[in-house]
Scaffold this motif. Structure first.
Motif, PDB file in Angstrom:
ATOM      1  N   ALA A  27       0.830  -1.282  -0.125  1.00 57.40           N
ATOM      2  CA  ALA A  27       0.052  -0.021  -0.100  1.00 57.40           C
ATOM      3  C   ALA A  27       0.969   1.255  -0.043  1.00 57.40           C
ATOM      4  N   VAL A  28       0.280   2.380  -0.713  1.00 54.96           N
ATOM      5  CA  VAL A  28       1.316   3.579  -0.988  1.00 54.96           C
ATOM      6  C   VAL A  28       0.407   4.539  -0.637  1.00 54.96           C
ATOM      7  N   GLY A  29       0.683   5.684   0.163  1.00 55.64           N
ATOM      8  CA  GLY A  29      -0.060   6.797   0.126  1.00 55.64           C
ATOM      9  C   GLY A  29       0.633   7.780   0.842  1.00 55.64           C
ATOM     10  N   ASP A  30       0.459   9.273   1.194  1.00 56.49           N
ATOM     11  CA  ASP A  30       1.075  10.255   1.872  1.00 56.49           C
ATOM     12  C   ASP A  30       0.328  10.965   2.995  1.00 56.49           C
ATOM     13  N   GLY A  31      -1.092  10.583   3.067  1.00 57.42           N
ATOM     14  CA  GLY A  31      -1.867  11.176   4.348  1.00 57.42           C
ATOM     15  C   GLY A  31      -2.239  10.521   5.324  1.00 57.42           C
ATOM     16  N   ALA A  32      -2.805  11.199   6.456  1.00 60.51           N
ATOM     17  CA  ALA A  32      -3.253  10.386   7.505  1.00 60.51           C
ATOM     18  C   ALA A  32      -4.352   9.350   7.322  1.00 60.51           C
ATOM     19  N   ASN A  33      -5.281   9.508   6.244  1.00 62.09           N
ATOM     20  CA  ASN A  33      -6.083   8.556   6.029  1.00 62.09           C
ATOM     21  C   ASN A  33      -5.465   7.318   5.163  1.00 62.09           C
ATOM     22  N   ASP A  34      -4.328   7.321   5.017  1.00 63.51           N
ATOM     23  CA  ASP A  34      -3.609   6.129   4.502  1.00 63.51           C
ATOM     24  C   ASP A  34      -3.063   5.292   5.535  1.00 63.51           C
ATOM     25  N   LEU A  35      -2.923   5.734   6.695  1.00 64.51           N
ATOM     26  CA  LEU A  35      -2.257   5.226   7.715  1.00 64.51           C
ATOM     27  C   LEU A  35      -2.708   3.833   7.992  1.00 64.51           C
ATOM     28  N   ALA A  36      -3.896   3.398   7.920  1.00 69.88           N
ATOM     29  CA  ALA A  36      -4.455   1.944   8.579  1.00 69.88           C
ATOM     30  C   ALA A  36      -4.127   1.184   7.352  1.00 69.88           C
ATOM     31  N   MET A  37      -4.102   1.452   5.925  1.00 69.41           N
ATOM     32  CA  MET A  37      -3.954   0.421   4.965  1.00 69.41           C
ATOM     33  C   MET A  37      -2.337   0.378   4.914  1.00 69.41           C
ATOM     34  N   ILE A  38      -1.377   1.308   5.308  1.00 67.52           N
ATOM     35  CA  ILE A  38      -0.084   1.238   5.154  1.00 67.52           C
ATOM     36  C   ILE A  38       0.248   0.295   6.418  1.00 67.52           C
ATOM     37  N   GLU A  39      -0.243   0.497   7.248  1.00 68.43           N
ATOM     38  CA  GLU A  39       0.289  -0.617   8.409  1.00 68.43           C
ATOM     39  C   GLU A  39      -0.244  -1.793   8.301  1.00 68.43           C
ATOM     40  N   ALA A  40      -1.515  -2.226   7.469  1.00 70.26           N
ATOM     41  CA  ALA A  40      -1.958  -3.503   7.224  1.00 70.26           C
ATOM     42  C   ALA A  40      -1.384  -4.165   6.232  1.00 70.26           C
ATOM     43  N   ALA A  41      -0.628  -3.553   5.390  1.00 69.65           N
ATOM     44  CA  ALA A  41      -0.126  -4.087   4.086  1.00 69.65           C
ATOM     45  C   ALA A  41       1.099  -4.897   4.541  1.00 69.65           C
ATOM     46  N   GLY A  42       1.520  -5.649   3.517  1.00 67.07           N
ATOM     47  CA  GLY A  42       2.662  -6.433   3.808  1.00 67.07           C
ATOM     48  C   GLY A  42       3.949  -5.491   3.923  1.00 67.07           C
ATOM     49  N   LEU A  43       4.006  -4.496   2.718  1.00 63.61           N
ATOM     50  CA  LEU A  43       4.791  -3.509   2.705  1.00 63.61           C
ATOM     51  C   LEU A  43       4.100  -2.210   2.538  1.00 63.61           C
ATOM     52  N   ALA A  82       4.953   9.178   7.732  1.00 63.07           N
ATOM     53  CA  ALA A  82       6.227   8.511   7.287  1.00 63.07           C
ATOM     54  C   ALA A  82       6.898   7.837   8.467  1.00 63.07           C
ATOM     55  N   GLU A  83       6.309   8.442   9.739  1.00 64.22           N
ATOM     56  CA  GLU A  83       7.110   7.773  11.013  1.00 64.22           C
ATOM     57  C   GLU A  83       6.486   6.373  10.960  1.00 64.22           C
ATOM     58  N   GLN A  84       5.227   6.040  10.385  1.00 65.29           N
ATOM     59  CA  GLN A  84       4.592   4.592  10.766  1.00 65.29           C
ATOM     60  C   GLN A  84       4.987   3.829   9.598  1.00 65.29           C
ATOM     61  N   ALA A  85       5.193   4.168   8.483  1.00 60.77           N
ATOM     62  CA  ALA A  85       5.346   3.266   7.393  1.00 60.77           C
ATOM     63  C   ALA A  85       6.690   2.303   7.654  1.00 60.77           C
ATOM     64  N   ASP A  86       6.752   1.366   6.647  1.00 59.87           N
ATOM     65  CA  ASP A  86       7.920   0.375   6.470  1.00 59.87           C
ATOM     66  C   ASP A  86       9.024   1.304   5.705  1.00 59.87           C
ATOM     67  N   VAL A  87       8.535   1.894   4.727  1.00 62.27           N
ATOM     68  CA  VAL A  87       9.661   2.485   3.769  1.00 62.27           C
ATOM     69  C   VAL A  87       8.932   3.804   3.763  1.00 62.27           C
ATOM     70  N   ARG A  88       9.899   4.833   3.515  1.00 58.56           N
ATOM     71  CA  ARG A  88       9.664   6.326   3.041  1.00 58.56           C
ATOM     72  C   ARG A  88      10.413   6.516   1.811  1.00 58.56           C
ATOM     73  N   ILE A  89       9.428   7.073   1.023  1.00 61.81           N
ATOM     74  CA  ILE A  89      10.155   7.516  -0.435  1.00 61.81           C
ATOM     75  C   ILE A  89      10.081   9.127  -0.470  1.00 61.81           C
ATOM     76  N   THR A  90      11.077   9.511  -0.518  1.00 60.52           N
ATOM     77  CA  THR A  90      11.282  11.022  -0.435  1.00 60.52           C
ATOM     78  C   THR A  90      11.945  11.698  -1.680  1.00 60.52           C
ATOM     79  N   HIS A  91      12.977  10.940  -2.090  1.00 61.90           N
ATOM     80  CA  HIS A  91      13.796  11.214  -3.193  1.00 61.90           C
ATOM     81  C   HIS A  91      13.507  10.794  -4.666  1.00 61.90           C
TER      82      HIS A  91
END
Ligand SMILES: [Mg+2]
Length: 302
Positions: free
Chosen positions: A245-261, A272-281
């Protein structure tokens, strides 16, 4: 288990060089690991370093500290199940570069008022559904031609969106655009980027097709995104580890936490703090490098 460290640079700068790899190699060795030789996914742009007998949770901070301050994304994940069979992506500020609701508001001269609320909602400072209803009410009266003009003139796909979706689909994955925004946009962006399906909220219209200011209930927010991920995973018989799962906002947090990645893409700090991976660059093709695809394997629709 084997952990894999993936380094991804801005594709226009390709700043991955031997010095960067030496810094990481030394830090891993100092921490007691024996990293394998680097495997380039794209020269100067993306590289994998496998670390055998290593716990992801231990390797991640070592790699992050070693590359702190460099314009390079650092991802650490298990080697197993890297290739994903399901992608669930947020739309606004993830697959596209804008927040659609702010662009609709701009057409009415209300960008500042609406975008201030959007910003707070995406940071998780105010409740999503209430904030969506409040902003939708401010759009009352907007007509279908004006909405088409917003879509045509103001909405752009983020770099790599098309390639990400096409490459995953070519390799058998299912791709879903799941948004807390509006079906008016997701149905079109789904087609533009090539997703298999889309899900979003419905803006209600009157007999002339003008917005009434109301959103169909129940509003699809944070929980609906997680539920969409889980329903697709179950229906298609995927393992959770095979999902992304990929997203940028607070309403993406639950799916980002539930996904394998769970991937935070140019995300608000709380995400960004909660995700497995942060893509910035990197751009959205970073999500292909995360799965071990080489640039030569990318499918780029023309
Ligand atoms: Mg978003």
């Amino acid at each position: 288990m084997t952990a894999v460290v993936t380094l991804i640079a801005d594709p226009t700068r390709r700043s991955l060089d031997d010095d960067v790899l030496a810094s990481l190699g030394q830090a891993l060795a100092d921490a007691g690991f024996a990293p394998a030789p680097p495997v380039w996914l794209s020269p100067g742009e993306a590289v994998d370093i496998a670390v055998a007998r290593a716990d992801v949770a231990v390797v991640r901070p070592v790699a992050e500290v070693a590359l702190d301050g460099m314009p390079i994304d650092v991802a650490v994940q298990p080697q197993a199940n890297r290739r994903k069979r399901l992608l669930v992506a947020d739309m606004d500020s993830t697959i596209i570069g804008q927040e659609c609701i702010d662009e609709l508001a701009a057409a009415l001269g209300l960008r500042e008022e609406v975008s201030a609320i959007t910003e707070r909602a995406m940071r998780g400072e105010i409740e999503f559904a209430a904030a969506l209803r409040e902003r939708a009410a401010m759009l009352a009266g907007l007509g279908p031609d004006e909405m088409e003009a917003v879509l045509r003139d103001r909405i752009t796909l983020n770099l790599g969106a098309h390639t990400l979706v096409a490459t995953m689909r070519k390799n058998g994955a299912f791709t879903a655009l799941v948004s807390g925004g509006f079906t008016f946009f997701t149905s079109r962006i789904r087609a533009r980027a090539g997703f298999d399906m889309d899900q979003a909220n419905v803006l209600l219209t009157d007999d002339e097709g003008k917005l009434t200011g109301l959103v169909a209930e129940p509003v699809l927010g944070r929980a609906a995104k997680r539920e969409a991920l889980q329903a697709l995973t179950a229906a298609r018989g995927f393992a959770t580890a095979e999902t992304m799962a990929v997203g940028d906002g607070a309403n993406d947090l639950a799916m980002i936490e539930a996904a394998g990645l769970g991937v935070a893409f140019r995300a608000k700090p709380a995400v960004a703090e909660q995700a497995d991976v942060r893509i910035t660059h990197g751009d959205l093709t970073a999500l292909l490098f995360l799965q071990g695809y080489q640039r030569a394997e990318f499918i780029t629709p023309t």
